[in-house]
Design a protein around this motif. Structure first.
Motif, PDB file in Angstrom:
ATOM      1  N   LEU A   3     -26.862   7.798  21.281  1.00 49.24           N
ATOM      2  CA  LEU A   3     -27.802   8.871  20.937  1.00 49.24           C
ATOM      3  C   LEU A   3     -27.871   9.939  22.020  1.00 49.24           C
ATOM      4  N   ALA A  60     -25.618  11.897  19.953  1.00 49.24           N
ATOM      5  CA  ALA A  60     -26.112  12.408  18.683  1.00 49.24           C
ATOM      6  C   ALA A  60     -27.232  13.432  18.890  1.00 49.24           C
ATOM      7  N   SER A  61     -28.078  13.209  19.857  1.00 47.37           N
ATOM      8  CA  SER A  61     -29.200  14.109  20.124  1.00 47.37           C
ATOM      9  C   SER A  61     -28.696  15.504  20.505  1.00 47.37           C
ATOM     10  N   VAL A  79     -26.904  17.211  17.433  1.00 47.57           N
ATOM     11  CA  VAL A  79     -27.855  17.745  16.440  1.00 47.57           C
ATOM     12  C   VAL A  79     -28.517  19.009  16.960  1.00 47.57           C
ATOM     13  N   LYS A 101     -34.004  20.382   8.375  1.00 47.91           N
ATOM     14  CA  LYS A 101     -33.703  18.934   8.316  1.00 47.91           C
ATOM     15  C   LYS A 101     -33.065  18.466   9.623  1.00 47.91           C
ATOM     16  N   LEU A 102     -32.185  19.283  10.207  1.00 48.89           N
ATOM     17  CA  LEU A 102     -31.558  18.912  11.470  1.00 48.89           C
ATOM     18  C   LEU A 102     -32.596  18.849  12.585  1.00 48.89           C
ATOM     19  N   ASP A 128     -35.695  18.076  12.155  1.00 46.35           N
ATOM     20  CA  ASP A 128     -36.419  16.793  11.936  1.00 46.35           C
ATOM     21  C   ASP A 128     -35.610  15.604  12.461  1.00 46.35           C
ATOM     22  N   ILE A 129     -34.311  15.640  12.191  1.00 44.45           N
ATOM     23  CA  ILE A 129     -33.442  14.539  12.653  1.00 44.45           C
ATOM     24  C   ILE A 129     -33.457  14.487  14.168  1.00 44.45           C
ATOM     25  N   GLY A 130     -33.420  15.617  14.816  1.00 47.19           N
ATOM     26  CA  GLY A 130     -33.465  15.635  16.277  1.00 47.19           C
ATOM     27  C   GLY A 130     -34.727  15.001  16.803  1.00 47.19           C
ATOM     28  N   GLU A 131     -35.829  15.322  16.139  1.00 47.43           N
ATOM     29  CA  GLU A 131     -37.093  14.704  16.574  1.00 47.43           C
ATOM     30  C   GLU A 131     -37.072  13.183  16.350  1.00 47.43           C
ATOM     31  N   GLU A 132     -36.506  12.760  15.208  1.00 43.68           N
ATOM     32  CA  GLU A 132     -36.416  11.326  14.902  1.00 43.68           C
ATOM     33  C   GLU A 132     -35.563  10.609  15.954  1.00 43.68           C
ATOM     34  N   ILE A 133     -34.467  11.278  16.344  1.00 44.02           N
ATOM     35  CA  ILE A 133     -33.594  10.680  17.361  1.00 44.02           C
ATOM     36  C   ILE A 133     -34.344  10.508  18.667  1.00 44.02           C
TER      37      ILE A 133
END
Length: 562
Positions: free
Chosen positions: A235, A244-245, A248, A271-272, A274-279
Motif C-alpha cells: 500500500l 497503491a496509496s 491512487v 471515487k479515486l 475515496d479509495i485513497g482515503e480507504e487505503i
C-alpha cells in the motif's frame, strides 16, 4: 496310579492295551516274549531316552499313551507351574509318538510338551527299579529324601529352609554392595554427571507441552506480522516501487489537472479520492495491529533451544518430564546408597553373621532329628532285608557334615556290607542289580505310607533268588501294594501268585511276522500260567493242582512283615 497303558508299534508289540489294578500287578511270560518291551514303553512315556530302533519294523512310528488316575497334589501343582491345566477329576494323560527317524512328539493332557518336561513330570509319577535302574539308590544326593520322608516333624525342615532363604537373600545383597572399588568409582562418576545435568535443566511437569504451545503462537504471530508488513509495503511502496496509496493519489492529481467537464471524469476522481482515503485507513489499521503484536525474535530462539534440550534429555532419561524427574530421584538414591555403603555394609554383615549362626543351629537340630529317624530306618530296613533272605547284610545310614545348602549340611549316604566282617561301602560299589531291587523293596516297605510316588515298578526283582526268597519277595510286594500301586515283571510263580491282577505276555507268529499279545488272566488262566512257570513246557495235572493250591493259599496268607 497308572490306570491304562496303550502301546502301538513298539518292537514286536503291534498294538496292546493294559488296564492296571491299583494293587499288585504282575506280568509274566516266556523269555523273549516281550516283557521288557512293556517296561521300555513305560520308560518312553516317562520321558526317558529312546531311539528309532524301538519302532516296529515296517511301521512309520511308535506310540505310547498312559492314563494316570488320582494323581497327587504335588503333581497337580507341578503341572500348573509348568503351564499345564490339570483335569478336575485328577486324571493325567501322557502321550509320546516316536517316528522312524528317531524324532519324538509329546503331549500332556493334549497340550504339546518337550521330552524334558515329560521326564520332570514322569519322575513324580513312577519309580522303576530293575537290574540297571535304581538311580535314587545309586545317587547319594537323593538319600536324604528317604529320611525326610519318614520324619513326623516336617516343620523342622521347613523352618530351616525359611531361615536359609533369608540367609541367601542377605548374602546376595552383601555381594551387590561389595562390588570392586573401580566399578563404584565409575558408577559414582556417571551418577554425578546425570544428577548435575538434570538438576541444571530444572525440568518441570508439563513444560514441553507449554513450550510447544508458545512456539506455535510465536510462529503464527511471526507469519501474521510478515503478512501485515507485506500488505503495508504494497500500500505504501518503497524505494523500488510506488505503493497503491501513491499511485491512487497520482491518478487523482493527474485527472484533476485536466479541465474536463464530463460528469464521468468527476465521478472517477471522486471515487479515486475515496479509495485513497480507504487505503490510508487500512494503513492505519495495519500499523495498529502491528504495534499490538508482542513478538520477540530472541524469545522464539529461547523456546526452540529449551525444547531441543528437553528432547535430548528425553532420549537419555525418559520421554516425559515425570520420567526424567523419577530418574533423577533414583540416581540420587543410588548415589547415596554407594556413598553410605560402609554403614549399610556393616549392618548387613552383622545381619548375615546373626542369620548364619541361626541357620547353623537349625541345621544342627535338623541333623540330630534326621539321625534319630535314620536309626529307626536302619533297623526297619535291616528287618525287611532279613525277611527277604538277606540276613547277613549290614545296612548303614552314614552322616557327614558338608556345606550348607537348602537341605541342611548333612551328606547322607547308604552303605552296605553283604559279607560279615567286611566294611560297609556305598551301594553303587557293592550291590548287584538283584540286591538293589530287594533293598529298594525293603526301603519302600518301610516308607510306603509316606511316599508320594503313586506307582512302583520292579523289573525281574526275583533274578538270582531261591523259591523261598521269591515267596518272601511276593509278600513284600503285596504289602507295599497296599499303599502304592506295584507293577512287577517276574519269572517266579511265588511272586505271580500274590498278584491282584495278572497279565500274560505271549509271542505269536503269523505270516512270517512276530506279534506280542498281552492279556489279563482269569483264575483258570493264572493257574495254567503258574503251572507253566513251575514246570516249563509240560503242564501236568500235578502242576495245575499245585498252582491252584498256591492261588488258594495266597488269600489266606498275611501280607508279610510290616
Amino acid at each position: 496310579m497308572l490306570k491304562t497303558l496303550n502301546i502301538e508299534n513298539i518292537a514286536v508289540i503291534e498294538k496292546a492295551q493294559i488296564e492296571f489294578n491299583n494293587g499288585l500287578n504282575v506280568l509274566t511270560g516266556e523269555t523273549g516274549a516281550g516283557k521288557s518291551i512293556v517296561v521300555d514303553s513305560i520308560n518312553a512315556i516317562l520321558g526317558e531316552r529312546t531311539s528309532r530302533e524301538l519302532v516296529r519294523h515296517g511301521a512309520d512310528y511308535a506310540f505310547v499313551s498312559a492314563l494316570f488316575e488320582d494323581v497327587s497334589d504335588s503333581v497337580l501343582n507341578k503341572l500348573q507351574t509348568l503351564g499345564y491345566s490339570p483335569e478336575e477329576d485328577k486324571t493325567l494323560l501322557l502321550t509320546r509318538k516316536i517316528t522312524d527317524n528317531g524324532k519324538s512328539s509329546c503331549r500332556i493332557n493334549g497340550a504339546s510338551a518337550t521330552v524334558s518336561i515329560l521326564k520332570e513330570i514322569g519322575q513324580m509319577l513312577v519309580n522303576i527299579h530293575g537290574q540297571h535302574d535304581s538311580q535314587s539308590l545309586l545317587n547319594p544326593d537323593s538319600h536324604y529324601t528317604f529320611i525326610d520322608m519318614l520324619s513326623e516333624h516336617k516343620e523342622i525342615l521347613s523352618d530351616y529352609k525359611a531361615s536359609f532363604h533369608q540367609l541367601i537373600t542377605v548374602r546376595r545383597r552383601l555381594k551387590a554392595l561389595t562390588e570392586d572399588e573401580e566399578d563404584k568409582d565409575r558408577t559414582l562418576e556417571l551418577l554425578d554427571y546425570q544428577i548435575k545435568e538434570l538438576e541444571a535443566a530444572d525440568v518441570s511437569i508439563n513444560e514441553k507441552a507449554e513450550l510447544a504451545k508458545k512456539k506455535a503462537l510465536i510462529e503464527s504471530s511471526e507469519a501474521l506480522l510478515s503478512a501485515l508488513s507485506h500488505s503495508f509495503e504494497a500500500l505504501s511502496g518503497n524505494d523500488e516501487f510506488s505503493g497503491a496509496s501513491t499511485l491512487v493519489s497520482s491518478c487523482v492529481k493527474e485527472l484533476s489537472a485536466v479541465n474536463a467537464s464530463a460528469g464521468t471524469i468527476e465521478k472517477i476522481i471522486s471515487k479515486l479520492a475515496d479509495i485513497g482515503e480507504e487505503i490510508e485507513t487500512v494503513k492505519d489499521w495495519i500499523n495498529e495491529e502491528t504495534a499490538a503484536l508482542d513478538f520477540d525474535e530472541n524469545e522464539r530462539e529461547q523456546v526452540e533451544d529449551r525444547l531441543e534440550l528437553l528432547y535430548k534429555l528425553g532420549l537419555k532419561y525418559g520421554s516425559t518430564e515425570q520420567e526424567m524427574l523419577s530418574f533423577l530421584e533414583k540416581a540420587k538414591d543410588k548415589r547415596n546408597a554407594i556413598l553410605y555403603n560402609d554403614d549399610e555394609l556393616e549392618r548387613l554383615t552383622a545381619e548375615y553373621d546373626a542369620l548364619l549362626e541361626t541357620v547353623m543351629e537349625k541345621a544342627a537340630v535338623l541333623s540330630a532329628h534326621r539321625k534319630q529317624v535314620a536309626a529307626d530306618f536302619e533297623k526297619n530296613v535291616k528287618a525287611q532285608l532279613e525277611f527277604l533272605d538277606m540276613p547277613k547284610i549290614q545296612f548303614i545310614v552314614q552322616f557327614e557334615q558338608g556345606s550348607l545348602s537348602s537341605n541342611g549340611f548333612d551328606k547322607i549316604e547308604f552303605l552296605i556290607s553283604t559279607n560279615p566282617g567286611e566294611p560297609a561301602k556305598p551301594l553303587a560299589k557293592i550291590a548287584s542289580g538283584g540286591e538293589l531291587s530287594r533293598i529298594m523293596l525293603a526301603i519302600k516297605n518301610v516308607i510306603v505310607h509316606n511316599d508320594t510316588i503313586g506307582t512302583l515298578i520292579f523289573d525281574e526283582i526275583d533274578t538270582g533268588v531261591s523259591g523261598r526268597a521269591s515267596r518272601k519277595i511276593g509278600l513284600k510286594l503285596k504289602a507295599v501294594s497296599k499303599g502304592t500301586q506295584v507293577i512287577t515283571v517276574t519269572h517266579s510263580a511265588q511272586i505271580a501268585s500274590a498278584a491282584d491282577a495278572h497279565f500274560l505276555i505271549k509271542k505269536d507268529f503269523n505270516q512270517n511276522r512276530t506279534y506280542t499279545n498281552i492279556s489279563s488272566l482269569d483264575f483258570d488262566g493264572r493257574k495254567r500260567e503258574l503251572a507253566r512257570i513251575m514246570g516249563g513246557l509240560a503242564i501236568t495235572e500235578t502242576l495245575l493242582k499245585s498252582a491252584e493250591e498256591m492261588l488258594a493259599a495266597e488269600t489266606e496268607q498275611p501280607d508279610g512283615l510290616s
